[in-house]
Design an enzyme around this catalytic site. Structure first.
Site, mmCIF file in Angstrom:
data_model
loop_
_atom_site.group_PDB
_atom_site.id
_atom_site.type_symbol
_atom_site.label_atom_id
_atom_site.label_comp_id
_atom_site.label_asym_id
_atom_site.label_seq_id
_atom_site.Cartn_x
_atom_site.Cartn_y
_atom_site.Cartn_z
ATOM 1 N N GLU A 51 -74.194 -17.142 34.675
ATOM 2 C CA GLU A 51 -73.879 -16.714 33.314
ATOM 3 C C GLU A 51 -72.579 -17.416 32.931
ATOM 4 O OE1 GLU A 51 -72.285 -12.749 32.657
ATOM 5 O OE2 GLU A 51 -73.396 -12.621 30.786
ATOM 6 N N SER B 165 -69.543 -7.489 33.805
ATOM 7 C CA SER B 165 -70.249 -8.528 34.561
ATOM 8 C C SER B 165 -71.010 -7.917 35.742
ATOM 9 C CB SER B 165 -69.234 -9.557 35.058
ATOM 10 O OG SER B 165 -68.257 -8.909 35.845
ATOM 11 N N CYS C 223 -73.475 -10.490 25.444
ATOM 12 C CA CYS C 223 -74.402 -10.228 26.547
ATOM 13 C C CYS C 223 -75.839 -10.511 26.135
ATOM 14 C CB CYS C 223 -74.277 -8.787 26.992
ATOM 15 S SG CYS C 223 -74.602 -7.653 25.651
HETATM 16 P P1 NAD Z 1 -65.692 -7.714 33.508
HETATM 17 O O1 NAD Z 1 -66.762 -7.279 34.434
HETATM 18 O O2 NAD Z 1 -64.699 -8.705 33.983
HETATM 19 O O3 NAD Z 1 -64.835 -6.439 33.016
HETATM 20 C C1 NAD Z 1 -65.463 -5.278 32.528
HETATM 21 C C2 NAD Z 1 -64.550 -4.086 32.775
HETATM 22 O O4 NAD Z 1 -64.359 -3.933 34.186
HETATM 23 C C3 NAD Z 1 -63.168 -4.236 32.155
HETATM 24 O O5 NAD Z 1 -62.772 -2.994 31.628
HETATM 25 C C4 NAD Z 1 -62.304 -4.656 33.331
HETATM 26 O O6 NAD Z 1 -60.972 -4.229 33.210
HETATM 27 C C5 NAD Z 1 -62.978 -3.981 34.505
HETATM 28 N N1 NAD Z 1 -62.826 -4.763 35.750
HETATM 29 C C6 NAD Z 1 -62.677 -6.105 35.870
HETATM 30 N N2 NAD Z 1 -62.584 -6.456 37.158
HETATM 31 C C7 NAD Z 1 -62.666 -5.319 37.887
HETATM 32 C C8 NAD Z 1 -62.631 -5.037 39.289
HETATM 33 N N3 NAD Z 1 -62.500 -5.997 40.196
HETATM 34 N N4 NAD Z 1 -62.763 -3.752 39.673
HETATM 35 C C9 NAD Z 1 -62.923 -2.764 38.773
HETATM 36 N N5 NAD Z 1 -62.943 -2.981 37.433
HETATM 37 C C10 NAD Z 1 -62.825 -4.241 36.992
HETATM 38 O O7 NAD Z 1 -66.422 -8.219 32.165
HETATM 39 P P2 NAD Z 1 -65.769 -8.906 30.904
HETATM 40 O O8 NAD Z 1 -65.363 -10.303 31.269
HETATM 41 O O9 NAD Z 1 -64.784 -8.024 30.272
HETATM 42 O O10 NAD Z 1 -67.043 -8.952 29.923
HETATM 43 C C11 NAD Z 1 -68.018 -9.955 29.993
HETATM 44 C C12 NAD Z 1 -69.194 -9.537 30.850
HETATM 45 O O11 NAD Z 1 -69.752 -8.321 30.343
HETATM 46 C C13 NAD Z 1 -70.329 -10.549 30.811
HETATM 47 O O12 NAD Z 1 -70.848 -10.665 32.102
HETATM 48 C C14 NAD Z 1 -71.349 -9.903 29.877
HETATM 49 O O13 NAD Z 1 -72.687 -10.305 30.070
HETATM 50 C C15 NAD Z 1 -71.172 -8.470 30.210
HETATM 51 N N6 NAD Z 1 -71.675 -7.609 29.147
HETATM 52 C C16 NAD Z 1 -72.862 -6.981 29.364
HETATM 53 C C17 NAD Z 1 -73.408 -6.203 28.379
HETATM 54 C C18 NAD Z 1 -74.716 -5.506 28.587
HETATM 55 O O14 NAD Z 1 -75.091 -4.736 27.738
HETATM 56 N N7 NAD Z 1 -75.420 -5.728 29.677
HETATM 57 C C19 NAD Z 1 -72.720 -6.027 27.165
HETATM 58 C C20 NAD Z 1 -71.509 -6.670 26.983
HETATM 59 C C21 NAD Z 1 -70.984 -7.468 27.991
#
Ligand code: NAD
Length: 504
Positions: free
Chosen positions: A389, A233, A288
């Site tokens: 989103e 995210s 995404c």
């Molecule tokens: P997220 O940001 O919550 O988590 C992603 C990763 O970060 C995970 O491995 C998680 O453990 C880690 N994380 C979570 N919180 C954290 C924190 N406070 N500090 C450090 N690390 C942390 O995302 P999600 O819910 O797993 O996935 C969905 C999001 O990913 C959506 O926003 C989606 O749009 C995005 N996404 C983007 C793409 C792209 O190509 N731009 C592709 C796939 C998903």
């Protein structure tokens, strides 16, 4: 530490130096979203465990870096074959922990496998440049060398494909790797680690640590980590980018999205509505590149919304492993409630809920994390359902009078991952592709995810960093360029002096 053969499915282990680790002070739950039940436990790595993984990757680096690219490629070729053989099994694991349907999971794994195919061509991709006589009897050549120990931090929505955007290219380039997959659906990452070992990858070259912020922070601040790839995210992407950059690490951080589809009145509306329904509600909108906002231009609006409503109501929702389902459950109960909260807010703010998915019940799966499809019409840019989103099965329709107005709307949005236009007009499509500030653009293609030999990435709040993932941008991210200038002096060559060398 246990041997891989003793891997217990009820605890998803970490993978360090070619071995599984199941002990940790903190453990997390992994759910089957279709039933709402906890099916596995996952150990969360602390700083000490993360250090063990990074140290293993550092120890493995010198030998792997010096392994000829052709031999690295041969290991990846064997991994490719194993991944193809295991594709259905992996798809079942992904569906079980994520909730998406098995065919959808298999399709996303296929897109990841294509990155391994690309990475197998690494001997050609690493070739540098050579110029003879850049000065008198002086030649120059450039080489691409690995960056070192690389880290991948990945989201829940593609537990196989997104890690595969990163590590095949990183390993092919001669780096070693530590993956921190999403703690919500971590099983597939360990299966890939086992398959890499079976393919002949030396221990320590690829490692997996599970966990949350504590594990991520330990990786970001570890002096033994050279580069960080992140997908997730936007707020976390920004944090990863800022922290890594401050500590002098190479970083690419892909964030969230609000992908628009602009529909012109001359579009084939039946074709367009079918494309939009799949793009909006496939994988319960947890992609995404999902289309989450439609901009209907002029007279396209009313007939398009009518078609979308019919088709949204017909989407079949149920467990991901049941045949014939279009859409499964959302990843967790917490996430389902968050998405439902946005639907409540949309209704409160005055958007027209043409289809409302809040009442859906799946018989026999009452505890599963389901939400039906929601379609909002007459949404304005000020509403929360447009500004955020949502990452769920919610499609919003905005109206615009002209193409120009639609392009301005798309460009005013801070997210800039993908956008599509539906039209029969080549001129309008060309103008759209030229003028939108978006990383990936589709013309009558709702989800324009580039193939592995192109690069994937958005602009603005959808990517922090300079280089996209996979394709040649991936090779550039995972290598550093070195230019070597050589002279082999003959007796008649003048000796170098003290002034600035001009070569000529
Ligand atoms: P997220 O940001 O919550 O988590 C992603 C990763 O970060 C995970 O491995 C998680 O453990 C880690 N994380 C979570 N919180 C954290 C924190 N406070 N500090 C450090 N690390 C942390 O995302 P999600 O819910 O797993 O996935 C969905 C999001 O990913 C959506 O926003 C989606 O749009 C995005 N996404 C983007 C793409 C792209 O190509 N731009 C592709 C796939 C998903």
């Amino acid at each position: 530490m246990n041997k891989p053969a003793e891997l217990k499915l009820d605890v998803i282990p970490l993978w360090i130096d070619g071995r599984t680790v199941t002990q940790a002070a903190r453990m997390g739950d992994v759910f089957n979203p279709a039933t709402g039940q906890v099916i596995r436990r996952v150990p969360y790595a602390d700083a000490k465990t993360v250090d063990a993984a990074v140290q293993a990757a550092r120890r493995a680096l010198p030998a792997w870096r010096d392994t000829p690219p052709l031999r690295r490629s041969r290991i990846l070729q064997r991994f490719l074959q194993l991944m193809q053989d295991q594709q259905q099994d992996l798809a079942r694991r992904v569906s079980e922990e994520h909730g998406k349907t098995i065919p959808d999971a298999a399709g996303s794994i296929q897109r990841g496998i294509e990155v391994i195919e690309f990475a197998c061509g690494i001997p050609h991709l690493l070739k540098g440049e050579h110029a003879e006589n850049v000065g008198t009897q002086v030649d120059s050549h450039s080489v691409r060398q690995p960056v070192g120990v690389c880290v991948g931090i990945t989201p829940f929505n593609f537990p196989v494909m997104v890690p595969l955007w990163m590590f095949p290219v990183a390993l092919a380039c001669g780096n070693t790797f530590v993956l921190k997959p999403s703690e919500k659906d971590p099983s597939a990452s360990i299966r890939m680690a086992e398959l890499l070992k079976e393919a002949g990858l030396p221990d320590g070259v690829f490692n997996v640590v599970h966990g949350d912020k504590a594990a991520v922070d330990a990786l970001l601040t570890h002096p033994g980590v050279d580069a960080v790839s992140f997908v997730g995210s936007t707020p976390i992407a920004k944090y990863i980018y800022e922290t890594s950059a401050r500590l002098g690490k190479r970083v690419q951080a892909l964030g969230g999205a609000k992908n628009h589809a602009v529909v012109l009145p001359d579009a084939d509306l039946e074709f367009t509505a079918d494309a939009l329904i799949g793009a909006a509600y496939g994988s319960a909108g947890e992609r995404c590149m999902a289309v989450s906002a439609v901009v209907a231009v002029g007279e396209a609006g009313d007939p398009l919304v009518k078609l979308l409503a019919q088709k949204a109501k017909a989407v079949k929702v149920g467990p991901g492993d049941r045949e014939g389902m279009d859409m499964g459950a959302l990843v967790t109960g917490e996430h389902r409630d968050k998405v439902k909260g946005y639907v409540d807010q949309g209704v409160k703010e005055g958007a027209t809920a043409v289809v409302d998915g809040r009442g859906l019940k799946v018989k026999g799966y009452e505890d599963g994390f389901y939400l039906g499809t929601t379609l909002f019409d007459h949404v304005t840019p000020q509403m929360a359902v447009y500004q955020n989103e949502i990452f769920g099965p919610v499609l919003v329709v905005l109206r615009a009078k002209t193409l120009e107005e639609a392009i301005a709307l798309v460009n005013a949005n801070p997210y800039a991952n993908g956008a599509a236009i539906f039209t029969e007009s080549g001129g309008a499509a060309r103008r759209f592709a030229n003028e939108v500030s978006i990383g990936m653009v589709g013309v009558n293609v709702p989800i324009p995810v580039p193939m592995a030999f192109f690069s994937f990435g958005g602009w603005k709040s959808s990517l922090f960093g300079d280089l996209h993932v996979h394709g040649m941008e991936g090779v550039k991210f995972y290598t550093r360029t070195k230019v070597i200038t050589s002279r082999w002096p003959h007796q008649d060559t003048p000796a170098p002096g003290f002034h600035m060398p001009t070569m000529g």
